[in-house]
Motif scaffolding. Structure first.
Motif, PDB file in Angstrom:
ATOM      1  N   ASP B 576       0.858  -1.183   0.000  1.00 41.58           N
ATOM      2  CA  ASP B 576       0.000   0.000   0.000  1.00 41.58           C
ATOM      3  C   ASP B 576       0.894   1.232   0.000  1.00 41.58           C
ATOM      4  OD1 ASP B 576      -1.732   2.061   0.488  1.00 41.58           O
ATOM      5  OD2 ASP B 576      -2.406   1.344   2.458  1.00 41.58           O
ATOM      6  N   SER B 580      -3.953   5.031  -4.608  1.00 42.16           N
ATOM      7  CA  SER B 580      -4.817   3.864  -4.810  1.00 42.16           C
ATOM      8  C   SER B 580      -4.750   3.327  -6.230  1.00 42.16           C
ATOM      9  CB  SER B 580      -6.268   4.242  -4.490  1.00 42.16           C
ATOM     10  OG  SER B 580      -6.749   5.140  -5.473  1.00 42.16           O
ATOM     11  N   GLY B 606      -7.365  13.380  -5.868  1.00 44.54           N
ATOM     12  CA  GLY B 606      -7.807  12.265  -5.030  1.00 44.54           C
ATOM     13  C   GLY B 606      -7.013  10.998  -5.220  1.00 44.54           C
ATOM     14  N   CYS B 607      -5.676  11.109  -5.256  1.00 49.23           N
ATOM     15  CA  CYS B 607      -4.856   9.924  -5.537  1.00 49.23           C
ATOM     16  C   CYS B 607      -4.807   8.979  -4.350  1.00 49.23           C
ATOM     17  CB  CYS B 607      -3.447  10.339  -5.938  1.00 49.23           C
ATOM     18  SG  CYS B 607      -2.461  11.003  -4.595  1.00 49.23           S
ATOM     19  N   GLY B 608      -5.032   9.510  -3.155  1.00 46.52           N
ATOM     20  CA  GLY B 608      -5.004   8.655  -1.973  1.00 46.52           C
ATOM     21  C   GLY B 608      -3.837   8.922  -1.048  1.00 46.52           C
ATOM     22  N   SER B 611      -3.872  10.211   2.624  1.00 47.81           N
ATOM     23  CA  SER B 611      -4.048   9.390   3.820  1.00 47.81           C
ATOM     24  C   SER B 611      -2.865   9.509   4.773  1.00 47.81           C
ATOM     25  CB  SER B 611      -4.245   7.930   3.415  1.00 47.81           C
ATOM     26  OG  SER B 611      -3.092   7.452   2.753  1.00 47.81           O
TER      27      SER B 611
END
Lengths: 299, 655
Positions: B576, B580, B606-608, B611
């Motif tokens: 991970d 995403s 919004g690639c992730g 987080s």
């Protein structure tokens, strides 16, 4: 002002080539924050010259470089990062050793204090295997290190059982009027006379035992023992022990005629009728001298 | 004085013995008996290449700050010494202590490029460590891998006990503490590995099992035990200023590939080029503050004595305080007679002005990483550089006195057509014509020289192109020949020079980049056949590799010539990275439509990576800072990169 630095090569440094040593000293001077004079032109470089390259694999206690440095204030201590005594974990720095009296730099204050400061800083900035022994200010009329070199003194350590035949060979070689050698270059073979290039060829055999091989450096500070400065005038070293013998050589060196100690070794083997595969255990340069035999450290 | 592992005889006969003796300025010596953990840090290539690696310098510094750890270095012995060591059965040793690697607690190998894999086996072999992790015992070091290639560690999974996924500053302390504690308690090797799997970022390949379908694709990839995490999360530094930087770098005697202070100004890249793995796996962008960089630069210059400093990042122009940093460095460096090298700068008035001050215009060249020959294809790869940018940048540079221009291109990009290949020479031709149009004859200082080089595109894991198919070697060469002919046909063909990379290596890189565990046997076989230093073209032997594939019954085409389906489970999907797979797939689809995606400062896509909750990432920024950056981001589009590398190499710190 132009300063002359005497330094050595030990351990791993023996396998560092001349150009890499040159580059390393440029870095050491910058680490030491000694203000260098730079050449003019688009890519200025510090003005620094080395007396004579040392063959790969040889150790030395008699290397010299000349460097031109700017006037520097000596009262100010070197920068904190270089002053700090290195932690036991760090092998990079070198603890600053106590001042010792040097035969160099008789200019008196303030020159003496500049010399002391430069020496102190270089020692703090170098590595243990590239020890800096001494610094002095060159007089105006002194020639540069490279041009001054005329002779070099070497010590070859070898197996003791070869001492007797080699000593005899040395005597025979020195008794000759001339000793012509064929030297192969890339394009041709030239012959030259080795005999006038030999100033000293002495074999010292072991006698008794337990005596330390030269240099009899003090155990607590082997790298910076002050005796190193006086090697040029010192009598031949004490007899080595432990089944080893020593060959002391003083040979022509520099731009006019440069004789490598390995060459003389080979000639001695030949003269003694020993197999050419025999190699000395170690070769160490002890000092560089002028044409008339005085140490480059004392000119 | 240290004893050397190699005898005088050997050192006197091998090429560049300085590679093997250690003792450089700023190396760390410790009392081995006082260290609870001895770590051998290996860069599996020759010394001069490995010494330039900033990740090695960072971790060497970090590890050695611990009293209970001694970290030393080891590199690949060049083939001349390799032969001697095998003949005389001399075990591989670390440079500092010259002690055998086999006696260390850890052997950490940094994996910077796929072509070093055979060298990894050489290092293990010469150390006397079993090649396969499963054959190792309590007497062997723990072998851990790190670096860019760990984003798909599967082809080499059999050879490693552990992989560290992410930035080295984060969990090594935790790993070392665990090891020392368990070692003192007399724990078994297997128990340590199992416990290590519980640390975020640590991947223990032996604790996972891949299951394959009949067609060879992955059906499942699962942990063998319930307490082993299904996914391994990449660990990253959240605030760069809170981690140390090596201000006393090791200064090699032997001139290394990078003979200078490297100043890492930031990690990550806002740009989102679709072919670039670094641009995805190092997200989000995290900067060091300009104040800390100034301090680091001065300290590192003092402690190393280097006469050059270079800024390192994926895209230096995107550093928010570049002007202040460069202005400061120029003053400091002038006073110290130190040169500055500025890679990957966008060409604008500021960068041209800076470059004219720090470089010799006559000697230096301007480099554009155009990557593709037409705007259509540049949109496909999301390379935010337009032809107008290139022409404007070139014109400015010509007026500034530059006459040398370099271009980097890639061949074999997804959707590439003959038009795109023609476009390469045509773009260079227009730049050449621009020179003659812009600069009057009497003002020309020498003639223009254009050098274009192309590499063949290798799809990488964790990029929008991870689904893409590659071509056969013959097809790559045909395309390169076509481009070369095109160059000859141009009006200004005589001032243009075109070269291209080796196609054999490309295909092999393609296999390794997206390979699975079945590739491990091939690497082992190739090593047995004598493959070594494959990154060196004169050492690379493709026939042996082909032989190895054949001997192992593995078809390389399966990994390269196949376009993967949207649903396919990839060997690297258990990692991970924050970004995403959904985002990557969306980017793949946009690429197929030729639609450009704005950079992180212009808009959050919004690639992730948000987080992680840190860095220059629109999802996490406080509104004020966000506004300030937003304004700056909108102001400048990239106009090419000046003198220096493209986006490769900078960035991650890893073992």
């Amino acid at each position: 002002m132009i300063i002359r630095v005497r330094f050595g090569k030990e351990g791993a440094l023996r396998f560092i080539g001349h150009l890499d040593v040159l580059r390393t000293f440029q870095k050491i001077f910058r680490r030491a924050e000694i203000p260098m004079v730079y050449s003019q032109g688009y890519s200025p470089h510090p003005i620094m010259s080395f007396a004579l390259p040392l063959g790969l694999g040889l150790s030395s206690e008699g290397e010299y470089l000349d460097a031109e440095i700017e006037e520097m204030a000596v009262q100010s201590p070197p920068p904190a990062s270089l002053c700090e005594a290195p932690s036991p974990a760090s092998g990079g720095g070198q603890a600053v050793v106590d001042e010792v009296a040097f035969p160099f730099g008789e200019g008196g204050p303030p020159t003496q204090s500049v010399v002391d400061e430069v020496l102190k800083r270089l020692r703090a900035a170098t590595s243990p295997e590239l020890p800096v022994y001494a610094v002095r200010v060159l007089s105006e009329k002194a020639g540069n290190a490279m041009a001054s070199v005329g002779r070099a003194r070497y010590r070859l350590t070898f197996r003791e059982d070869l001492a007797k035949p080699l000593a005899a060979a040395a005597d025979r070689l020195l008794a000759e009027k001339q000793h012509i050698i064929e030297k192969k270059t890339k394009t041709q073979t030239v012959s030259f006379d080795l005999r006038p290039c030999l100033y000293e060829v002495t074999v010292i055999r072991a006698e008794g035992s337990g005596e330390e091989p030269h240099p009899p450096a003090s155990q607590d500070d082997p790298l910076f023992a002050p005796h190193c400065l006086r090697i040029a005038q010192a009598p031949p070293p004490a007899f080595p022990g432990g089944g080893e013998a020593v060959l002391l050589l003083v040979l022509s060196a520099g731009s006019k005629a440069n004789v490598k100690p390995e060459l003389v070794w080979e000639e001695l083997l030949k003269t003694a009728g020993l197999p050419a595969e025999e190699k000395p255990l170690a070769i160490r340069r002890l000092d560089l001298m002028t044409e008339d035999g005085s140490s480059l450290g004392e000119v | 004085m240290r004893n050397l592992a190699l005898s005088e005889d050997i050192l006197n006969t091998v090429e560049k013995p300085a590679r093997y003796v250690g003792g450089e300025l700023n190396t760390v010596m410790k009392d081995p008996s006082a260290a609870d953990l001895r770590f051998a840090f290996c860069f599996p290539d020759v010394y001069e290449i490995g010494m330039g690696n900033i990740g090695l310098q960072i971790l060497y510094d970090q590890f050695n700050k611990r009293q209970d750890v001694w970290c030393e270095r080891v590199y690949s012995p060049w083939p001349d010494l390799d032969k001697v060591m095998r003949e005389k059965k001399i075990p591989l040793f670390a440079l500092e202590s010259q002690d055998p690697i086999r006696d260390f607690d850890f052997l950490g190998i940094t994996l910077q490029y796929e072509m070093c894999y055979s060298n990894v086996l050489q290092v293990l072999d010469l150390s006397g460590i079993p090649l396969l992790a499963k054959d190792r015992t309590a007497a062997d070091p723990i072998v851990i891998g790190g670096g860019p290639c760990t984003y798909n560690p599967e082809p080499i999974a059999d050879f490693f006990d552990l992989f560290y996924i992410g930035e080295g500053e984060v969990v090594y302390d935790q790993l070392f503490d665990l090891y020392i504690r368990m070692k003192k308690a007399g724990a078994a090797r297997q128990d340590f590995l199992r416990a290590a799997a519980g640390i975020e970022g640590i991947y223990v390949p032996s604790l996972y099992e891949p299951l394959y379908r009949e067609d060879g694709t992955l059906a499942d990839f699962r942990p063998l035990f319930e307490d082993v995490p299904k996914k391994v999360k990449r660990v990253i530094v959240k605030e760069m200023d809170r981690v140390a930087y090596p201000v006393s770098p090791i200064v090699p005697y032997l001139r290394p590939f990078q003979d200078r202070v490297t100043l890492e100004i930031m990690r990550g890249c806002i740009r989102g080029c679709r072919f670039c793995q670094a641009g995805m796996v190092y997200r989000p962008v995290r900067e060091r503050s300009v104040e800390s960089l100034k301090k680091i630069a001065v300290e590192a210059l003092k402690a190393s004595g280097y006469d050059e400093i270079s800024l390192s990042s994926l895209s230096s122009s995107d550093y928010s305080e570049l002007k202040e940093l460069v202005t400061y460095l120029m003053d400091e460096c002038a006073a110290r007679h130190v040169n500055i090298s500025l890679p990957s700068l966008r060409i604008d008035n500021f960068s041209l002005d800076v470059m004219s001050k720090v470089q010799d215009i006559k000697k230096s060249s301007l480099t554009f990483a155009a990557e593709a020959g037409t705007q259509r294809l540049r949109n496909v790869i999301n390379k935010g550089i337009t032809e107008e940018d290139i022409l404007r940048g070139s014109a400015a540079a010509f007026h500034g006195g530059w006459t040398k221009v370099k271009f980097y291109f890639m061949l074999g990009l997804p959707t590439e057509t003959e038009e795109d290949r023609k476009g390469i020479a045509e773009l260079c031709e227009r730049v050449a014509e621009l020179f003659y149009a812009e600069i009057p004859k009497e003002e020309r200082r020498g003639k223009i020289q254009i050098t274009a080089s192309s590499s063949f595109f290798v799809p990488k894991p964790f990029t929008p192109f991870e689904w893409a198919k590659m071509e056969k070697k013959e097809e790559y060469l045909a395309r390169a020949h076509f481009v070369k002919d095109n160059f000859r046909a141009q009006k200004n063909g005589r001032v243009m020079h075109y070269e291209y990379h080796d196609a054999d290596v490309t295909v092999l890189e393609g296999v390794f980049a997206r390979g699975d565990r079945k590739i491990g046997a091939v690497i082992r076989r190739a090593y047995e056949l004598g493959c070594l230093f494959d990154a060196w073209s004169e050492q690379f032997d493709d026939a042996k590799w082909q032989q190895a594939f054949q001997d192992c019954g593995v078809d390389p085409d399966f990994y390269t010539l196949r376009e993967r389906s949207a649903e396919e489970l990839f060997p690297w999907d258990f990692i991970d990275i924050g970004v995403s797979k959904r985002f990557l797939r969306r980017e793949w689809e946009r690429a197929m439509e030729g639609v450009v995606t704005p950079n992180c400062l212009e808009r959050c896509n919004g690639c992730g990576a948000g987080s992680y909750g840190c860095g220059i990432c629109p999802t996490n920024q406080n509104p004020l800072e966000q506004a300030a950056r937003g304004m700056r981001g909108a102001a400048g589009k990239p106009a090419g990169e000046a003198d220096g590398s493209t986006a490769a190499g900078a960035g991650e710190v890893t073992v």
